[in-house]
Design a protein around this motif. Structure first.
Motif, PDB file in Angstrom:
ATOM      1  N   GLN A 204       0.721  -1.122   0.020  1.00 11.70           N
ATOM      2  CA  GLN A 204      -0.018  -0.102  -0.111  1.00 11.70           C
ATOM      3  C   GLN A 204       0.889   1.080   0.141  1.00 11.70           C
ATOM      4  N   GLY A 205       1.333   1.442  -1.359  1.00 16.32           N
ATOM      5  CA  GLY A 205       2.182   2.696  -1.323  1.00 16.32           C
ATOM      6  C   GLY A 205       3.492   2.788  -0.667  1.00 16.32           C
ATOM      7  N   LEU A 206       3.809   3.801  -0.072  1.00 12.68           N
ATOM      8  CA  LEU A 206       5.419   3.919   0.615  1.00 12.68           C
ATOM      9  C   LEU A 206       5.330   4.045   1.971  1.00 12.68           C
ATOM     10  N   ASP A 207       3.952   4.448   2.487  1.00 14.90           N
ATOM     11  CA  ASP A 207       3.716   4.722   4.012  1.00 14.90           C
ATOM     12  C   ASP A 207       4.064   3.331   4.982  1.00 14.90           C
ATOM     13  N   PHE A 208       4.360   3.527   5.950  1.00 10.04           N
ATOM     14  CA  PHE A 208       4.673   2.426   7.224  1.00 10.04           C
ATOM     15  C   PHE A 208       3.724   2.552   8.261  1.00 10.04           C
ATOM     16  N   SER A 209       3.601   1.349   8.679  1.00  8.39           N
ATOM     17  CA  SER A 209       2.819   0.886   9.886  1.00  8.39           C
ATOM     18  C   SER A 209       3.331  -0.004  10.831  1.00  8.39           C
ATOM     19  N   PHE A 210       3.813  -0.085  11.829  1.00 10.18           N
ATOM     20  CA  PHE A 210       4.374  -1.117  12.576  1.00 10.18           C
ATOM     21  C   PHE A 210       3.616  -1.226  14.050  1.00 10.18           C
ATOM     22  N   SER A 211       2.523  -0.731  14.148  1.00 14.30           N
ATOM     23  CA  SER A 211       1.579  -0.894  15.404  1.00 14.30           C
ATOM     24  C   SER A 211       1.025  -2.468  15.201  1.00 14.30           C
ATOM     25  N   GLY A 212       0.721  -2.893  13.950  1.00 22.34           N
ATOM     26  CA  GLY A 212       0.101  -4.159  13.726  1.00 22.34           C
ATOM     27  C   GLY A 212       1.191  -5.239  14.033  1.00 22.34           C
ATOM     28  N   LEU A 213       2.308  -5.144  13.696  1.00 22.10           N
ATOM     29  CA  LEU A 213       3.376  -5.769  13.878  1.00 22.10           C
ATOM     30  C   LEU A 213       3.670  -5.986  15.440  1.00 22.10           C
ATOM     31  N   LYS A 214       3.614  -4.921  16.092  1.00 21.12           N
ATOM     32  CA  LYS A 214       4.070  -4.820  17.423  1.00 21.12           C
ATOM     33  C   LYS A 214       2.717  -5.675  18.153  1.00 21.12           C
ATOM     34  N   THR A 215       1.378  -5.405  17.750  1.00 22.71           N
ATOM     35  CA  THR A 215       0.504  -6.278  18.158  1.00 22.71           C
ATOM     36  C   THR A 215       0.403  -7.861  17.983  1.00 22.71           C
ATOM     37  N   ALA A 216       0.971  -7.954  17.016  1.00 22.75           N
ATOM     38  CA  ALA A 216       1.085  -9.462  16.461  1.00 22.75           C
ATOM     39  C   ALA A 216       2.098 -10.181  17.400  1.00 22.75           C
ATOM     40  N   VAL A 217       3.256  -9.440  17.810  1.00 21.91           N
ATOM     41  CA  VAL A 217       4.270 -10.154  18.714  1.00 21.91           C
ATOM     42  C   VAL A 217       3.646 -10.229  20.304  1.00 21.91           C
ATOM     43  N   SER A 218       2.938  -9.217  20.580  1.00 26.54           N
ATOM     44  CA  SER A 218       2.235  -9.288  21.864  1.00 26.54           C
ATOM     45  C   SER A 218       1.235 -10.625  22.026  1.00 26.54           C
ATOM     46  N   VAL A 219       0.556 -10.932  20.658  1.00 25.62           N
ATOM     47  CA  VAL A 219      -0.302 -12.031  20.972  1.00 25.62           C
ATOM     48  C   VAL A 219       0.319 -13.173  20.857  1.00 25.62           C
ATOM     49  N   GLN A 220       1.606 -13.272  19.961  1.00 28.81           N
ATOM     50  CA  GLN A 220       2.264 -14.638  20.047  1.00 28.81           C
ATOM     51  C   GLN A 220       2.911 -14.797  21.482  1.00 28.81           C
ATOM     52  N   LEU A 221       3.283 -13.950  22.019  1.00 29.83           N
ATOM     53  CA  LEU A 221       3.925 -14.134  23.386  1.00 29.83           C
ATOM     54  C   LEU A 221       3.135 -14.901  24.320  1.00 29.83           C
ATOM     55  N   LYS A 222       1.606 -14.785  24.133  1.00 26.55           N
ATOM     56  CA  LYS A 222       0.732 -15.029  25.072  1.00 26.55           C
ATOM     57  C   LYS A 222       0.386 -16.608  24.800  1.00 26.55           C
ATOM     58  N   LYS A 223       0.696 -17.162  23.648  1.00 28.09           N
ATOM     59  CA  LYS A 223       0.592 -18.789  23.131  1.00 28.09           C
ATOM     60  C   LYS A 223       1.546 -19.381  23.947  1.00 28.09           C
ATOM     61  N   PRO A 224       1.090 -20.621  24.371  1.00 26.30           N
ATOM     62  CA  PRO A 224       2.116 -21.581  24.983  1.00 26.30           C
ATOM     63  C   PRO A 224       3.261 -21.855  24.120  1.00 26.30           C
ATOM     64  N   GLU A 225       3.166 -22.208  22.806  1.00 27.82           N
ATOM     65  CA  GLU A 225       4.131 -22.553  22.094  1.00 27.82           C
ATOM     66  C   GLU A 225       5.255 -21.499  22.143  1.00 27.82           C
ATOM     67  N   SER A 226       4.935 -20.282  22.548  1.00 26.87           N
ATOM     68  CA  SER A 226       6.287 -19.352  22.641  1.00 26.87           C
ATOM     69  C   SER A 226       7.155 -19.345  23.752  1.00 26.87           C
ATOM     70  N   GLU A 227       6.859 -20.105  24.895  1.00 27.13           N
ATOM     71  CA  GLU A 227       7.412 -20.271  25.986  1.00 27.13           C
ATOM     72  C   GLU A 227       8.968 -20.565  25.827  1.00 27.13           C
ATOM     73  N   GLY A 228       9.939 -19.769  26.222  1.00 25.82           N
ATOM     74  CA  GLY A 228      11.100 -20.021  26.054  1.00 25.82           C
ATOM     75  C   GLY A 228      11.621 -19.721  24.896  1.00 25.82           C
ATOM     76  N   ARG A 229      10.995 -19.214  23.933  1.00 25.07           N
ATOM     77  CA  ARG A 229      11.488 -18.838  22.503  1.00 25.07           C
ATOM     78  C   ARG A 229      11.764 -17.453  22.206  1.00 25.07           C
ATOM     79  N   ASP A 230      12.097 -16.779  23.099  1.00 22.57           N
ATOM     80  CA  ASP A 230      12.477 -15.480  22.940  1.00 22.57           C
ATOM     81  C   ASP A 230      13.399 -15.053  21.797  1.00 22.57           C
ATOM     82  N   ALA A 231      14.197 -15.806  21.712  1.00 21.00           N
ATOM     83  CA  ALA A 231      15.283 -15.602  20.517  1.00 21.00           C
ATOM     84  C   ALA A 231      14.595 -15.671  19.178  1.00 21.00           C
TER      85      ALA A 231
END
Length: 341
Positions: A204-231
């Motif tokens: 979508q053009g040349l503008d940027f948006s990183f809030s959705g990416l940040k939210t996706a990380v937050s959601v993933q961190l709450k899932k059991p499979e993310s335990e111990g996988r910070d790297a």
């Protein structure tokens, strides 16, 4: 002409002396990272007070380092904006007062113009015109630069800047401030393909948006499979952000027909970003230019150099001190001059 540059837009106190005949004569930098680390980000009032505390000692250190006296200074450039109001005021008032005492001209400089021109201080500087990718804690922008003050905004972040996204994700996985270097270091131990994080607004053009990416990380961190996988999370997040920056930069080059990309700002020091840009730009026979490592983060040298370019064209500010916390680069004047390095 010897120009003293003062950078106090945020949490680093940077001073430098640029000599139009001999180049950079010296620079000193004091970082407030330890001061703000316990708060997980910059505290504006603390930043302002620390700038006040360090300005005179740093100036004295710089003069000794450069083997110069105050009377050798021909002009003073200070960061007028954008940045934190209190932090900007400390540098602006100090610079304007010192200029008055020495009976020398002074000029307020745009912080991001300083970043953009910093690569021109390197041994192999770019030449106008070029596309500039400006990535720092508070800004993510793509600009077409045709000369000093001749800037066209191609795209910018509509929410979090890249540097902010790094800081916020680092906090999520309990890494210290600042987030960028710590995420990058942890990512070296992870798998960048482990998690399929989104690339917002990629098509979508040349503008940027990183809030959705940040939210996706937050959601993933709450899932059991993310335990111990910070790297793995750090590596996958970094790859998504870098992928977005690289592809938008390539798109900007193709759209403008330009063959040079200048990348500047704190995030430009990210090794993965540099690696990807080098690889992708070689495919379209375009070149990428960076500032020297010491000039990627906020520093006085970039302000002294940018100030010199403006002063050389006859620009200078009056006795009244103006700071501009929000200041679009497209509002800068065009002195119609050839840049000197």
């Amino acid at each position: 002409m010897i120009v003293l540059g003062l950078e106090t837009s945020c949490d680093e106190t940077g001073l430098a002396l640029y000599d139009s005949e001999f180049g950079l004569r010296g620079q000193v930098l004091y970082s407030q990272i330890k001061l703000h680390a316990e708060y997980g980000g910059v505290v504006p009032e603390l930043a302002s007070r620390d700038h006040v505390r360090k300005m005179i000692p740093l100036l004295n250190e710089l003069l000794v380092q450069s083997n110069l006296k105050k009377s050798d200074i021909d002009a003073i450039a200070y960061t007028r904006g954008p940045g934190l109001m209190g932090a900007l005021m400390t540098g602006a008032l100090f610079g304007r007062s010192l200029a008055f005492a020495l009976n020398k001209p002074a000029i307020g400089v745009h912080h991001m113009e300083g970043h953009m021109l910093a690569p021109l201080l390197s041994e192999t500087p770019p030449s106008f015109p070029f596309v500039a990718l400006l990535v720092s804690g508070g800004h993510t922008q793509l600009m077409a630069a045709y000369g000093i003050g001749q800037y066209e905004m191609l795209g910018e972040s509509i929410d979090d800047a890249a540097g902010e996204a790094f800081d916020k994700v680092a906090k999520m996985i309990h890494l210290p401030y600042p987030g960028g270097p710590n995420i990058s270091k942890l990512a070296e131990q992870g798998d960048p393909t482990a998690f399929a994080f989104p690339r917002p607004m990629l098509h979508q053009g040349l503008d940027f948006s990183f809030s959705g990416l940040k939210t996706a990380v937050s959601v993933q961190l709450k899932k059991p499979e993310s335990e111990g996988r910070d790297a793995d999370i750090a590596a996958s997040f970094q790859e998504a952000l870098v992928d977005t920056l690289v592809k938008k930069s390539v798109k900007a080059l193709k759209q403008t027909g330009l063959k040079s990309l200048v990348i500047a700002g704190g995030v430009s020091a990210n090794s993965r970003l540099r690696e990807r840009l080098q690889a992708e730009l070689s495919k379209i026979r375009a070149a990428v230019y960076y500032a020297e490592p010491a000039l990627c983060t906020d520093n006085g040298a970039m302000i002294a150099f940018a100030g010199y370019q403006r002063l050389k064209a006859g620009e200078q500010d009056g006795l009244s001190v103006t700071t501009t916390p929000r200041w679009p680069m497209t509002e800068l004047s065009n002195p119609s001059l050839q840049v000197e390095s």
